[in-house]
Write a protein that holds these residues in place. Structure first.
Motif, PDB file in Angstrom:
ATOM      1  N   GLU A 152       0.841  -1.206   0.000  1.00 13.50           N
ATOM      2  CA  GLU A 152       0.000   0.000   0.000  1.00 13.50           C
ATOM      3  C   GLU A 152       0.869   1.246   0.000  1.00 13.50           C
ATOM      4  OE1 GLU A 152      -2.013   3.420   1.154  1.00 13.50           O
ATOM      5  OE2 GLU A 152      -0.585   2.501   2.507  1.00 13.50           O
ATOM      6  N   LEU A 153       1.932   1.243   0.815  1.00 15.47           N
ATOM      7  CA  LEU A 153       2.792   2.425   0.878  1.00 15.47           C
ATOM      8  C   LEU A 153       3.452   2.675  -0.480  1.00 15.47           C
ATOM      9  CD1 LEU A 153       4.041   4.698   2.552  1.00 15.47           C
ATOM     10  CD2 LEU A 153       5.881   3.145   3.145  1.00 15.47           C
ATOM     11  N   THR A 154       3.885   1.609  -1.128  1.00 16.26           N
ATOM     12  CA  THR A 154       4.538   1.772  -2.429  1.00 16.26           C
ATOM     13  C   THR A 154       3.554   2.362  -3.445  1.00 16.26           C
ATOM     14  OG1 THR A 154       5.584  -0.327  -1.858  1.00 16.26           O
ATOM     15  CG2 THR A 154       6.166   0.621  -3.966  1.00 16.26           C
ATOM     16  N   PHE A 155       2.337   1.847  -3.454  1.00 15.74           N
ATOM     17  CA  PHE A 155       1.309   2.404  -4.347  1.00 15.74           C
ATOM     18  C   PHE A 155       1.087   3.885  -4.022  1.00 15.74           C
ATOM     19  CE2 PHE A 155      -1.286  -0.397  -7.112  1.00 15.74           C
ATOM     20  CZ  PHE A 155      -0.637  -1.590  -6.924  1.00 15.74           C
ATOM     21  N   ARG A 156       1.041   4.191  -2.707  1.00 11.05           N
ATOM     22  CA  ARG A 156       0.731   5.564  -2.290  1.00 11.05           C
ATOM     23  C   ARG A 156       1.820   6.536  -2.740  1.00 11.05           C
ATOM     24  NH1 ARG A 156       0.356   7.111   3.563  1.00 11.05           N
ATOM     25  NH2 ARG A 156       0.671   4.893   3.886  1.00 11.05           N
ATOM     26  N   VAL A 157       3.075   6.101  -2.617  1.00  7.58           N
ATOM     27  CA  VAL A 157       4.175   6.977  -3.036  1.00  7.58           C
ATOM     28  C   VAL A 157       4.066   7.233  -4.541  1.00  7.58           C
ATOM     29  CG1 VAL A 157       6.685   7.169  -3.267  1.00  7.58           C
ATOM     30  CG2 VAL A 157       5.703   6.214  -1.181  1.00  7.58           C
ATOM     31  N   GLN A 187      -2.624 -12.109  -0.355  1.00  9.20           N
ATOM     32  CA  GLN A 187      -3.630 -11.918  -1.401  1.00  9.20           C
ATOM     33  C   GLN A 187      -4.616 -10.825  -0.996  1.00  9.20           C
ATOM     34  OE1 GLN A 187      -3.755 -13.295  -4.411  1.00  9.20           O
ATOM     35  NE2 GLN A 187      -5.594 -12.139  -4.931  1.00  9.20           N
ATOM     36  N   ARG A 188      -4.985 -10.848   0.283  1.00  5.91           N
ATOM     37  CA  ARG A 188      -5.958  -9.875   0.774  1.00  5.91           C
ATOM     38  C   ARG A 188      -5.415  -8.449   0.642  1.00  5.91           C
ATOM     39  NH1 ARG A 188      -7.188  -9.940   6.434  1.00  5.91           N
ATOM     40  NH2 ARG A 188      -5.790 -11.725   6.533  1.00  5.91           N
ATOM     41  N   VAL A 189      -4.146  -8.274   1.011  1.00  8.88           N
ATOM     42  CA  VAL A 189      -3.601  -6.917   0.971  1.00  8.88           C
ATOM     43  C   VAL A 189      -3.429  -6.458  -0.477  1.00  8.88           C
ATOM     44  CG1 VAL A 189      -1.134  -7.486   1.117  1.00  8.88           C
ATOM     45  CG2 VAL A 189      -1.951  -5.350   2.029  1.00  8.88           C
ATOM     46  N   ILE A 190      -3.128  -7.387  -1.367  1.00  8.24           N
ATOM     47  CA  ILE A 190      -3.039  -7.006  -2.783  1.00  8.24           C
ATOM     48  C   ILE A 190      -4.417  -6.564  -3.276  1.00  8.24           C
ATOM     49  CG2 ILE A 190      -2.731  -7.951  -5.109  1.00  8.24           C
ATOM     50  CD1 ILE A 190      -0.441  -9.657  -3.952  1.00  8.24           C
ATOM     51  N   ASP A 191      -5.428  -7.355  -2.956  1.00  5.45           N
ATOM     52  CA  ASP A 191      -6.789  -7.005  -3.384  1.00  5.45           C
ATOM     53  C   ASP A 191      -7.203  -5.643  -2.819  1.00  5.45           C
ATOM     54  OD1 ASP A 191      -6.792  -9.446  -4.578  1.00  5.45           O
ATOM     55  OD2 ASP A 191      -8.229 -10.398  -3.232  1.00  5.45           O
ATOM     56  N   GLU A 192      -6.933  -5.454  -1.523  1.00  4.78           N
ATOM     57  CA  GLU A 192      -7.305  -4.181  -0.885  1.00  4.78           C
ATOM     58  C   GLU A 192      -6.621  -3.005  -1.586  1.00  4.78           C
ATOM     59  OE1 GLU A 192      -6.049  -4.442   3.175  1.00  4.78           O
ATOM     60  OE2 GLU A 192      -7.414  -6.079   3.643  1.00  4.78           O
ATOM     61  N   THR A 193      -5.325  -3.167  -1.830  1.00  7.93           N
ATOM     62  CA  THR A 193      -4.549  -2.051  -2.376  1.00  7.93           C
ATOM     63  C   THR A 193      -4.948  -1.755  -3.819  1.00  7.93           C
ATOM     64  OG1 THR A 193      -2.733  -2.739  -0.955  1.00  7.93           O
ATOM     65  CG2 THR A 193      -2.200  -1.207  -2.710  1.00  7.93           C
ATOM     66  N   VAL A 194      -5.014  -2.799  -4.627  1.00  5.32           N
ATOM     67  CA  VAL A 194      -5.335  -2.580  -6.044  1.00  5.32           C
ATOM     68  C   VAL A 194      -6.734  -1.970  -6.166  1.00  5.32           C
ATOM     69  CG1 VAL A 194      -5.669  -3.713  -8.272  1.00  5.32           C
ATOM     70  CG2 VAL A 194      -3.763  -4.389  -6.823  1.00  5.32           C
ATOM     71  N   TRP A 195      -7.654  -2.429  -5.342  1.00  6.64           N
ATOM     72  CA  TRP A 195      -9.008  -1.870  -5.386  1.00  6.64           C
ATOM     73  C   TRP A 195      -9.012  -0.423  -4.900  1.00  6.64           C
ATOM     74  CZ3 TRP A 195     -13.300  -2.151  -7.754  1.00  6.64           C
ATOM     75  CH2 TRP A 195     -14.458  -1.588  -7.232  1.00  6.64           C
TER      76      TRP A 195
END
Lengths: 468, 385
Positions: free
Chosen positions: A279-284, A324-332
């Motif tokens: 999530e942090l990487t996506f956010r940056v 998997q859950r954190v990937i789904d959460e972040t991508v969504w």
């Protein structure tokens, strides 16, 4: 009618599989190029000067620990032994209910001190701050449980240096891990805001890392060997290529270097996601690209440490389900980036790649499995044809895995030749021995994501020999 | 492997339709054995799937075998030869190849790194062509090439190499911090070339000149004192940091003056230097920074006061009742860190001074001190027993 529908489903699934594997093949070529560049770059780096110069940027290493009594001592010892001109180690005990804090007190001769720190980030209550009588650069923060992101934020409040390196409590590091991680940063600290690097896996990282370089063993148990292969594929076939193409979307929690001012600007690690790293990487990326700022996030091929892998199927499924859950959460959560040219390669390739190969993959894999079995059962598919398909998929995976093994060995020459041979032989069987477990875990993760479950489900640490 | 061997089953009569009736994937083509033509097979989507699978299998199996052989052969060859030391003597043929590679302007990323690698090898082997090649590389517009030249010059460390490094520092041909790291690595050789840097018109050069003077304690005191009045705050910060390891009244006065500098990071460096340069004498001046508006200045002041040890006590005690909360808890924290709190708690636990410190530092400071001193008391008892 059923036959028609089933036929189309089979064709769709196989088409998906072929397409994703073609993308992986392209990524492997990019990764091989990136690996070559980084290898040459590393060979010409002046590590000796870097390790002794006062102009090498100091780093605060932050370790979040929750119930890590069996793993934490070797990890901290490896962090204190890092060959780096100036670094501090901040251990945050996140309300452990086991003997984590006692182990730390005994081993590192900790004593409580009142330390007044900046409160840049709001965190759960800090109970005490400890300093070590033997290691002036070790600080232990004992706080109420608030999750890994909260613990890392508490560590950030204490951190003194311009760069921070978040690490996991179950990972033992090479002495030159920080030097290798920072080697690109020191050349361009204005642009490089984040770095991660390659990690491997073992049941007992401390024992694995005790072996000399070049003769390091890979665990004989297939479950661990397949996790090792999984890590190699993730780092060498994917993240290196993403790094080269400008969409490195996962700075792994076990070794993530960030420029501290960037974390402060973005509000630190987020507590609203199951896990903090992706999530942090996506956010940056999201923030910097939206504001049109110049920046880079890198994944390096250098092997910087060994992390603990689950030793049972149950633990593995629990871990991968969470991933998997954190990937789904972040991508969504970052769906506004999908196919959005404003976010350049991250929006046009990286986020859609995650969507197709990670978020949708469990559903497609399950559908493929069910439809193929049904096609065989209904007589639409000859068993022999089914076997050819399976073999094609298995060897396609095996070839990609062999690429990852080759890139890793060219880069680090870490493991024994006989272990490499064993990995190569295990690779084609990945599809039948290991992949079903991962599909099951990913399905569970996706289901829990849909239900809004955000619990950590930490797996129990492996039994280890007591630390000396 | 003949494709017809992988045709689909057609056991149900309703599925026995020719592909000419449609190419739906669910429909089953007649097999060649049952009279179907090759064209029928081609039109069958399932047949296509199997043919693709066979091709993919052949390709991937070959790739897997080839890559496995590459891994194992490459590894065995590596184990046999071991990695060559970059500083070993170069063979004539290899040297020619490296010189060619180092002279060539690279068009690709990989070419750039091969050129960098060649430069490094030649510099470490002290090849006669290295000076010419490094000089050229230093002027290269690609920062990676010029940075590699800097490392090569550091490896050589000759007088002309140092001159080139100093020029590179002035002209910023590579990140200045990396050039400075090489110049510092070569200390004390560059000493004569550093003083002119202090008079350079570029403030960044003056900054690095002042920073690099740190190991040369006998050099440039007067110039450094002058630089504490520089218009650029970075230069003032570097000058005062270096002065921290010097001596003399002028240096002391300049350092104390910068404790009030308008730039916060200058105050940070001044606080640290004042502690090192003046010792306890600087205590009263440094403690005032415990109430500074900037967190990092207060942290630097605490570091400096900790460095003074017990000598800081007299300066810290008046701060315990300061109106500024940061000053109060900062003073209490330093008294705790230098062992004064533990000393009082062990020797004079009823001392009003200890209560004043606890009042300034808060209840958690008392709890922490009691834990520490309780342990020491137990150790004492155990020793006595």
């Amino acid at each position: 009618m059923t036959g028609d529908l089933l036929g189309w489903v089979v064709v769709f699934c196989l088409g998906y599989l072929l397409l994703t594997n073609l993308v992986y093949v392209v990524l492997v070529f990019v990764a091989a190029f990136e690996n070559g560049v980084r290898r040459t770059e590393s060979a010409s780096e002046d590590y000796q000067t870097l390790a002794s110069s006062r102009f090498t940027i100091p780093v605060s290493v932050i370790l979040a620990a929750y119930n890590e009594e069996t793993a934490i001592v070797p990890t901290i010892r490896s962090l204190l032994a890092l060959d780096y001109p100036e670094h501090e180690v901040i251990v945050v005990n996140d309300g452990s209910t086991d003997a984590t804090l006692d182990r730390l007190r005994e081993t590192f001769l900790l004593e409580p001190y009142e330390v007044f720190v900046r409160r840049v980030f709001e965190t759960e209550e800090v109970h005490a701050v400890y300093r070590s009588a033997g290691h002036p650069n070790l600080v232990v923060v004992d706080k109420a449980n608030g999750g890994k992101a909260d613990a890392l934020n508490a560590g950030l409040n204490v951190a003194r240096y311009r760069y921070v390196c978040g690490v996991d409590a179950d990972t033992v590091f090479d002495p030159d891990a920080l030097l290798k991680g920072m080697r690109r940063v020191v050349h361009d600290p204005a642009r490089i805001v984040g770095v991660t690097s390659h990690l491997t896996i073992a049941l007992d990282p401390g024992r694995a890392m005790a072996a000399p370089h070049g003769r390091r063993p890979i665990d004989r148990r297939p479950l661990v060997a397949y996790q090792h292969l999984d890590y190699l594929r993730a780092f060498f076939n994917n993240r290196l290529a993403w790094s080269r193409l400008g969409f490195m979307l996962c700075s792994v929690g076990a070794f993530q270097i960030w420029r501290r001012d960037v974390l402060e600007e973005l509000g630190g690690y987020s507590r609203t996601f199951t896990c903090e790293d992706i999530e942090l990487t996506f956010r940056v990326h999201e923030r910097f690209l939206r504001e049109g700022r110049d920046y880079e996030i890198h994944c390096l091929p250098d092997n910087v440490g060994t992390t603990e892998g689950p030793d049972t199927v149950g633990k593995l499924v629990a871990q991968r389900e969470r991933w998997q859950r954190v990937i789904d959460e972040t991508v969504w959560h970052y769906r506004r980036m999908w196919f959005n040219p404003r976010y350049r390669s991250v929006g046009l390739i990286g986020a859609p790649f995650y969507l197709v190969t990670e978020v949708l993959a469990p559903a497609v894999e399950l559908t493929a499995l069910v439809s193929l079995v049904a096609a065989v059962a209904l007589g639409l598919f000859e068993p022999s044809a089914f076997l050819v398909l399976l073999a094609a998929i298995a060897f396609m995976n095996a070839a990609l895995t062999a690429c990852a093994i080759l890139l890793d060995d060219l880069q680090s020459r870490t493991y024994r030749t006989r272990d490499l041979a064993r990995l190569l032989l295990l690779a084609p069987l990945d599809l039948v021995l290991y992949r079903p477990l991962i599909i099951w875990a990913r399905l569970k993760g996706s289901w829990r994501f849909l239900r809004g479950d955000k619990a950590w489900h930490k797996f129990e640490r492996n039994a280890r020999a007591p630390a000396a | 492997m003949p494709v017809r061997a992988w045709r689909f089953k057609s056991s149900h009569p309703h599925r026995r339709r020719s592909c000419t009736a449609g190419t739906s994937p669910g429909r089953i083509t007649r097999s060649r054995e049952s009279g179907g033509s090759a064209g029928d097979d081609d039109g069958d989507v399932y047949g296509l799937v199997v043919r693709v699978a066979v091709v993919v299998l052949a390709l991937s199996l070959t790739a897997w075998v080839a890559l496995s052989v590459a891994v194992l052969v490459g590894r065995v060859r590596y184990d046999l030869s071991r990695r060559e030391s970059p500083s070993r003597a170069l063979g004539e043929r290899e040297a020619r190849r490296l010189v060619r590679r180092a002279s060539r302007r690279a068009r690709t990323d990989r070419g750039t790194w091969l050129r960098i690698s060649a430069l490094r090898r030649l510099a470490r082997a002290r090849h006669p062509a290295a000076p010419r090649l490094l000089r050229t590389a230093l002027g290269d517009p690609d920062p990676r090439i010029s940075a590699a030249a800097v490392r090569g010059l550091g490896d050589l460390g000759d007088e002309w190499a140092i001159d080139l490094l100093l020029d590179a520092l002035r002209e910023e041909r590579a990140p200045r911090s990396r050039i400075a790291a090489q110049l510092e690595r070569l200390a004390p050789l560059p000493r004569a070339g550093l003083l002119p840097l202090l008079r350079d018109k570029d403030p960044a050069v003056r900054f690095w000149g002042a920073t690099l003077l740190a190991p040369y304690r006998e050099l440039g005191d007067a110039s450094l004192v002058l630089l504490t009045e520089d218009s650029d705050p970075n230069v003032r910060a570097a000058a005062v940091e270096t002065l921290g390891d010097r001596s003399g009244d002028a240096a002391a006065a300049a350092t104390l003056a910068l404790l009030h500098d308008p730039a916060w990071f200058v105050r940070v460096h001044a606080a640290r230097s004042a502690g090192r340069l003046l010792g306890a004498e600087a205590g009263p001046s440094i403690v005032r920074l415990l109430a500074d508006v900037r967190w990092w200045v207060r942290t630097a002041a605490k570091d400096a006061l900790r460095g003074l040890g017990p000598e800081a006590v007299s300066a810290l005690l008046p701060m315990l009742t300061d109106t500024d909360a940061f000053a109060r808890n900062g003073a209490a924290e330093v008294l705790q860190d230098i062992g004064f709190v533990d000393h009082l708690a062990l020797e004079r636990p009823d001392s009003p001074l200890l209560e004043r410190i606890y009042a300034a530092g808060g209840e958690r400071m008392r709890v922490a001190a009691e834990v520490r001193t309780g342990r020491r008391k137990r150790e004492r008892k155990a020793r006595a027993a």
